[in-house]
Write an enzyme that holds these catalytic residues in place. Structure first.
Site, PDB file in Angstrom:
ATOM      1  N   LYS A 169       5.542  -8.105   7.934  1.00  0.00           N
ATOM      2  CA  LYS A 169       4.300  -7.398   7.619  1.00  0.00           C
ATOM      3  C   LYS A 169       3.251  -8.398   7.150  1.00  0.00           C
ATOM      4  O   LYS A 169       2.725  -8.307   6.041  1.00  0.00           O
ATOM      5  CB  LYS A 169       4.559  -6.315   6.570  1.00  0.00           C
ATOM      6  CG  LYS A 169       5.506  -5.230   7.071  1.00  0.00           C
ATOM      7  CD  LYS A 169       5.721  -4.150   6.053  1.00  0.00           C
ATOM      8  CE  LYS A 169       6.650  -3.073   6.606  1.00  0.00           C
ATOM      9  NZ  LYS A 169       6.875  -1.966   5.633  1.00  0.00           N
TER      10      LYS A 169
ATOM     11  N   LYS B  83      -2.923  -3.453   4.602  1.00  0.00           N
ATOM     12  CA  LYS B  83      -2.485  -2.681   3.428  1.00  0.00           C
ATOM     13  C   LYS B  83      -1.967  -3.591   2.324  1.00  0.00           C
ATOM     14  O   LYS B  83      -2.042  -3.248   1.138  1.00  0.00           O
ATOM     15  CB  LYS B  83      -1.445  -1.630   3.835  1.00  0.00           C
ATOM     16  CG  LYS B  83      -0.207  -2.169   4.545  1.00  0.00           C
ATOM     17  CD  LYS B  83       0.952  -2.372   3.628  1.00  0.00           C
ATOM     18  CE  LYS B  83       2.180  -2.821   4.396  1.00  0.00           C
ATOM     19  NZ  LYS B  83       3.337  -3.102   3.533  1.00  0.00           N
TER      20      LYS B  83
ATOM     21  N   ARG C 240       5.334  -5.778  -4.076  1.00  0.00           N
ATOM     22  CA  ARG C 240       5.161  -7.135  -4.599  1.00  0.00           C
ATOM     23  C   ARG C 240       3.689  -7.562  -4.551  1.00  0.00           C
ATOM     24  O   ARG C 240       3.245  -8.363  -5.377  1.00  0.00           O
ATOM     25  CB  ARG C 240       6.048  -8.119  -3.851  1.00  0.00           C
ATOM     26  CG  ARG C 240       5.735  -8.274  -2.387  1.00  0.00           C
ATOM     27  CD  ARG C 240       6.760  -9.122  -1.673  1.00  0.00           C
ATOM     28  NE  ARG C 240       8.068  -8.497  -1.661  1.00  0.00           N
ATOM     29  CZ  ARG C 240       9.129  -9.027  -1.063  1.00  0.00           C
ATOM     30  NH1 ARG C 240       9.030 -10.190  -0.441  1.00  0.00           N
ATOM     31  NH2 ARG C 240      10.283  -8.401  -1.080  1.00  0.00           N
TER      32      ARG C 240
ATOM     33  N   GLU D  29       2.613 -11.172   0.796  1.00  0.00           N
ATOM     34  CA  GLU D  29       1.956 -11.433   2.075  1.00  0.00           C
ATOM     35  C   GLU D  29       0.439 -11.308   1.984  1.00  0.00           C
ATOM     36  O   GLU D  29      -0.303 -11.963   2.719  1.00  0.00           O
ATOM     37  CB  GLU D  29       2.475 -10.455   3.138  1.00  0.00           C
ATOM     38  CG  GLU D  29       3.927 -10.659   3.547  1.00  0.00           C
ATOM     39  CD  GLU D  29       4.103 -11.733   4.611  1.00  0.00           C
ATOM     40  OE1 GLU D  29       3.176 -12.563   4.787  1.00  0.00           O
ATOM     41  OE2 GLU D  29       5.166 -11.751   5.242  1.00  0.00           O
TER      42      GLU D  29
END
Length: 349
Positions: A127, A212, A276, A302
């Site tokens: 992702k 997102k 996270r 990420e």
């Protein structure tokens, strides 16, 4: 509408799957990788699990638990073989699932060639977006290994690894360019607490998964600065509009942003205690530097890499993206989080 494939009978596909005895190579050793190991092994799929950490490989072989992530999830010794050599893990498998942070994908696949992946369905459960190159993972695979679109699939949420570990009801979206590929991947995953949804919107889902994480990071910053639920509600609703503007411009497609893979994945990442990216943002809002937050988390957020990639991509499009811009300035230009959020609150009503 070409958004979602027609409904298929997964139970019939699973019966066929058992006869075909599928074999999956899973690349990655984190929490999401461990959760997928749980799902696949419970579905009686044979798995070759590759981890870079050789100590973790030795530990799993001996103790049948991942020592670093989801340490309460038992590893089925009858279904899972653990490898430290990637080429060995890729031998004699039908599917390959990538479950590593986007920043490390190229390094992990270094040394592989087109033949190593030939004849396999390659599934990205990443992702994130490739830093510096600003490529989606599927785009990198197509370019680097000359893979055809019909051999590619993606796996998205809304789904947190921690809830999979607890066997809580969860939903996975399988995106693929070919219906048969999506159906095959879904048959590997669907189970008593996993429901799969099939879609054709491969690139759109990937971009939304990247976006997102940026929004969750912004939500964490706001929480760290003691902004309340009222502000976050407006922040998230404005974020959905920002995501729609960006994704529709960069990859036009007939899609409904209220579907769970878009809105649902945004919500669970923006609000969940397991996010996270939200945790990372919260630390930034509370005064941590980027470096100190990364060290303390010991996990990859990420959104940190994604915000620079999306910010750079948008230089060519000039789409209105105030949340992304504010997050970028906080993380990369070291502008005060309090100042940026103060300015942002007047731009997102």
């Amino acid at each position: 509408m070409n958004r979602v494939f027609k409904k298929v009978d997964i139970s019939k596909l699973k019966k066929k799957r058992s006869a075909d005895a599928p074999r999956v190579a899973l690349i990655g050793g984190g929490s999401w990788a461990t959760a997928l190991i749980k799902i696949l092994s419970e579905n009686k799929v044979n798995i070759h699990w590759w981890l870079r950490d050789k100590e973790a490989v030795r530990y799993i072989k001996k103790n049948r638990f991942n020592p670093n992530y989801l340490t309460n999830v038992p590893i089925n010794k009858h279904r899972v073989r653990v490898f430290s050599q990637l080429k060995n893990a890729l031998k004699d498998v039908n599917y390959v699932i990538l479950v590593i942070p986007a920043a490390f994908v190229e390094n992990a696949l270094e040394g592989l060639n087109q033949e190593d992946l030939a004849g396999k369905i390659i599934i990205s459960a990443v992702k994130g977006i490739i830093p510096e190159k600003n490529l989606l993972v599927t785009e990198l695979l197509e370019q680097k290994f000359l893979l055809k679109p019909e051999s590619l699939a993606i796996l998205s949420g809304p789904c947190h690894a921690e809830e999979v570990a607890l066997s809580k009801q969860s939903y996975l979206t399988v995106g693929a360019f070919e219906a048969k590929v999506a159906e095959k991947v879904a048959a590997l995953l669907e189970g008593s607490y996993i429901k799969t949804i099939l879609s054709t919107d491969v690139y759109g889902i990937e971009y939304c998964a990247v976006m997102k994480n940026i929004i969750a990071l912004a939500c964490g910053i706001a929480r760290g600065l003691n902004y309340g639920d009222n502000f976050q509600a407006v922040l998230v609703s404005s974020a959905m509009q920002e995501i729609r503007r960006f994704v529709q411009k960069i990859y036009p497609h007939e899609r409904d942003f209220f579907d769970s893979v878009y809105l649902g994945d945004l919500l669970v990442t923006a609000y969940s205690q397991f996010s996270r990216n939200r945790t990372f943002g919260n630390m930034i809002g509370r005064g941590y530097t980027v470096q100190s937050a990364q060290v303390e988390m010991n996990m990859i957020a990420e959104g940190y890499y994604a915000v620079k990639c999306i910010y750079d991509i948008n230089k060519n499009y000039q789409i209105s993206m105030p949340i992304t811009k504010a997050t970028y300035k906080i993380l990369y230009e070291k502008v005060s989080p309090a100042l940026e959020l103060s300015l942002l609150k007047d731009l997102i009503a």
